[in-house]
Design a protein around this motif. Structure first.
Motif, short mmCIF file in Angstrom:
data_model
loop_
_atom_site.label_atom_id
_atom_site.label_comp_id
_atom_site.label_asym_id
_atom_site.label_seq_id
_atom_site.Cartn_x
_atom_site.Cartn_y
_atom_site.Cartn_z
N ILE A 155 0.84 -1.20 0.00
CA ILE A 155 0.00 0.00 0.00
C ILE A 155 0.87 1.25 0.00
CG2 ILE A 155 -1.95 1.15 1.12
CD1 ILE A 155 -2.43 -1.50 2.66
N LEU A 156 0.71 2.06 -1.05
CA LEU A 156 1.50 3.28 -1.21
C LEU A 156 0.63 4.52 -1.04
CD1 LEU A 156 3.21 2.33 -4.62
CD2 LEU A 156 4.23 2.13 -2.34
N PRO A 157 1.20 5.62 -0.58
CA PRO A 157 0.45 6.88 -0.62
C PRO A 157 0.15 7.23 -2.08
CG PRO A 157 2.54 7.13 0.58
CD PRO A 157 2.56 5.79 -0.05
N LEU A 158 -1.00 7.86 -2.32
CA LEU A 158 -1.42 8.16 -3.70
C LEU A 158 -0.37 9.01 -4.42
CD1 LEU A 158 -3.84 7.38 -5.39
CD2 LEU A 158 -4.98 9.48 -4.69
N ASP A 159 0.32 9.90 -3.67
CA ASP A 159 1.31 10.76 -4.33
C ASP A 159 2.63 10.01 -4.62
OD1 ASP A 159 2.46 10.61 -1.85
OD2 ASP A 159 2.02 12.68 -1.28
N ALA A 160 2.68 8.73 -4.26
CA ALA A 160 3.85 7.92 -4.60
C ALA A 160 3.50 6.92 -5.70
CB ALA A 160 4.39 7.20 -3.37
N ALA A 161 2.42 7.23 -6.45
CA ALA A 161 1.93 6.31 -7.48
C ALA A 161 2.99 6.03 -8.54
CB ALA A 161 0.66 6.86 -8.12
N ASP A 162 3.96 6.93 -8.69
CA ASP A 162 5.02 6.69 -9.68
C ASP A 162 5.94 5.53 -9.28
OD1 ASP A 162 5.81 8.33 -7.53
OD2 ASP A 162 7.62 8.94 -8.62
N LEU A 163 5.79 5.06 -8.02
CA LEU A 163 6.60 3.91 -7.58
C LEU A 163 6.01 2.58 -8.05
CD1 LEU A 163 7.50 4.84 -3.88
CD2 LEU A 163 8.96 5.00 -5.91
N VAL A 164 4.75 2.60 -8.51
CA VAL A 164 4.08 1.34 -8.87
C VAL A 164 4.92 0.48 -9.82
CG1 VAL A 164 2.05 0.31 -10.01
CG2 VAL A 164 1.76 2.20 -8.37
N PRO A 165 5.49 1.04 -10.91
CA PRO A 165 6.27 0.19 -11.81
C PRO A 165 7.48 -0.47 -11.14
CG PRO A 165 5.82 2.34 -12.81
CD PRO A 165 5.39 2.44 -11.37
N ARG A 166 7.95 0.12 -10.04
CA ARG A 166 9.09 -0.49 -9.34
C ARG A 166 8.64 -1.51 -8.30
NH1 ARG A 166 13.13 3.70 -7.01
NH2 ARG A 166 11.69 5.40 -7.40
N VAL A 167 7.40 -1.32 -7.78
CA VAL A 167 6.90 -2.22 -6.74
C VAL A 167 6.39 -3.53 -7.35
CG1 VAL A 167 5.00 -2.48 -5.09
CG2 VAL A 167 6.39 -0.40 -5.06
N VAL A 168 5.80 -3.44 -8.54
CA VAL A 168 5.21 -4.64 -9.16
C VAL A 168 6.21 -5.80 -9.31
CG1 VAL A 168 4.13 -5.56 -11.27
CG2 VAL A 168 3.27 -3.44 -10.25
#
Lengths: 257, 257
Positions: A228-241
């Protein structure tokens, strides 16, 4: 449904469930009168049932004299628990994942039409107070639930899409047709990362964990692994997947072996 | 005790507890007939109760059609659980400890006259199959139980010493006077390391974790932190005790804060 011959038997178990359902993380203890009010039971009935539950250790009294769930019910629920077996097998992979992503990491299963969190490793630095162990989220309004739905059998998916779909946040998708396309997309990509569908300020990222079973539609999904990420860290999604996917593959292998 | 006016109410809760008590780690699922036999209930009674428990999700059917505890009972037992709160607060310290000692590390509380394990971090390389989460050990026949007894109020201790004391292994101390001296010694030294009292081939090392409460006799013990060594590694005890004590102090501070 209860048969006419045994109304008492049915109603007692129902009432016990109603009493035990009154407690949650934010309501860990209740006075008898609050418990009666919350469960909708007459005070005398609640009193009699609670005395019996106290005798069996299913309820206990805290230092202030209030009632709370007893260790005995935790024990009965945990001793042969599918949830515990699953979380024991998956926890080492979740620890590796959390060392990498430094956010709340959770494991959820589908149960009775919702996503039920069976394990969670908390990030002390994250202010998000949600997705705790033994809490539930609607399937269509959480990344874990969407993954559980996307990879479940078509009949399960159809049942969920036919049910009432609550608008939990402005971003929750509640149109069945739109949801169906969304789920097809999740199946194809292998993960869900819907922004703010369950909690407006957060984005869950979830991937499937497969168990040993096989259905006509492929391997059976056992759980959803989520971060679970803060919405303003959505750019991290490609690294978290990729980290999630790697951990989930380890878990799937552990569950099969 | 049930009052004559309400025999049905009392017996149903007792019967449900009897049914749910039939399951454990080695018996995670049972056929209806095995469950009836183990619980001592007539088949028709067991059938009726199980159907009701299935409806509420307190039991569920596994892939083979056998019955097992449902996720719902785990959920009801976990959602507001004292066991879960305790293990969440203590787990980071247990992880640090396990990184150091590389053996099973457990956390136990006193409940209904036994030591109940609420958390465990397993050492994959240890062959010991005991002290699992939600399992119990007799207070006088486990290092955790002895610590829980040694640091409990004198009245609790006296009650336990007056009860039947089973000889679990040849090394179990069952003489009340000898046990009393043993407990005084544990109180003074601050740890218990009784060789083979619960399992012949193992030595548990346990220390107290204190909670926020205060009694007339000092701080209230909240749990016992334990590490399990093979008996032939008993020479490690002097090195394990400081690590356990350090972790337990961190836990006590976390529980008070």
């Amino acid at each position: 449904m209860p048969t006419p011959a045994e109304p008492t038997r049915d109603s007692i178990i129902s009432r016990v469930v109603r009493i035990l359902s009154c407690f949650d993380r934010s309501t860990a203890a209740l006075s008898l009168s609050s418990l009666a009010r919350r469960s909708g039971l007459p005070l005398t009935t609640a009193h009699r049932l609670c005395e019996e539950l106290l005798r069996h250790g299913l309820l206990e009294r805290d230092a202030a004299g209030d009632l709370r769930p007893g260790l005995r019910i935790w024990e009965l629920g945990s001793r042969a628990s599918h949830a515990l077996t699953l979380s024991e097998a998956c926890r080492p992979y979740m620890e590796d994942l959390q060392d990498t992503v430094r956010q709340h990491v959770t494991l959820a299963v589908m149960d009775r039409g919702s996503a039920l969190y069976v394990e969670r490793l908390s990030a002390p630095e994250s202010p998000l107070d949600a997705a705790h162990i033994a809490q539930r989220m609607p399937l269509h309004a959480s990344s874990s639930g969407l993954v559980l739905l996307a990879f479940s059998d078509p009949s399960v998916r159809a049942g969920a899409l036919a049910g009432p779909l609550e608008k939990v946040t402005p971003a929750t998708v509640t149109d069945p047709e739109q949801l169906r396309r969304h789920l097809a997309d999740i199946r194809q990509r292998g993960f869900a990362a819907p922004p703010g569908v369950g909690r407006a300020e957060w984005i869950g990222v979830a991937v499937p964990v497969f168990g040993p079973g096989q259905s006509a539609h492929g391997p059976c999904i056992a759980a959803a692994l989520n971060c679970i990420l803060p919405l303003d860290a959505a750019d991290l999604v490609p690294r978290v997947v990729p980290a999630l996917t790697t951990a989930a593959r380890g878990m799937s292998r552990a569950l099969r072996g």
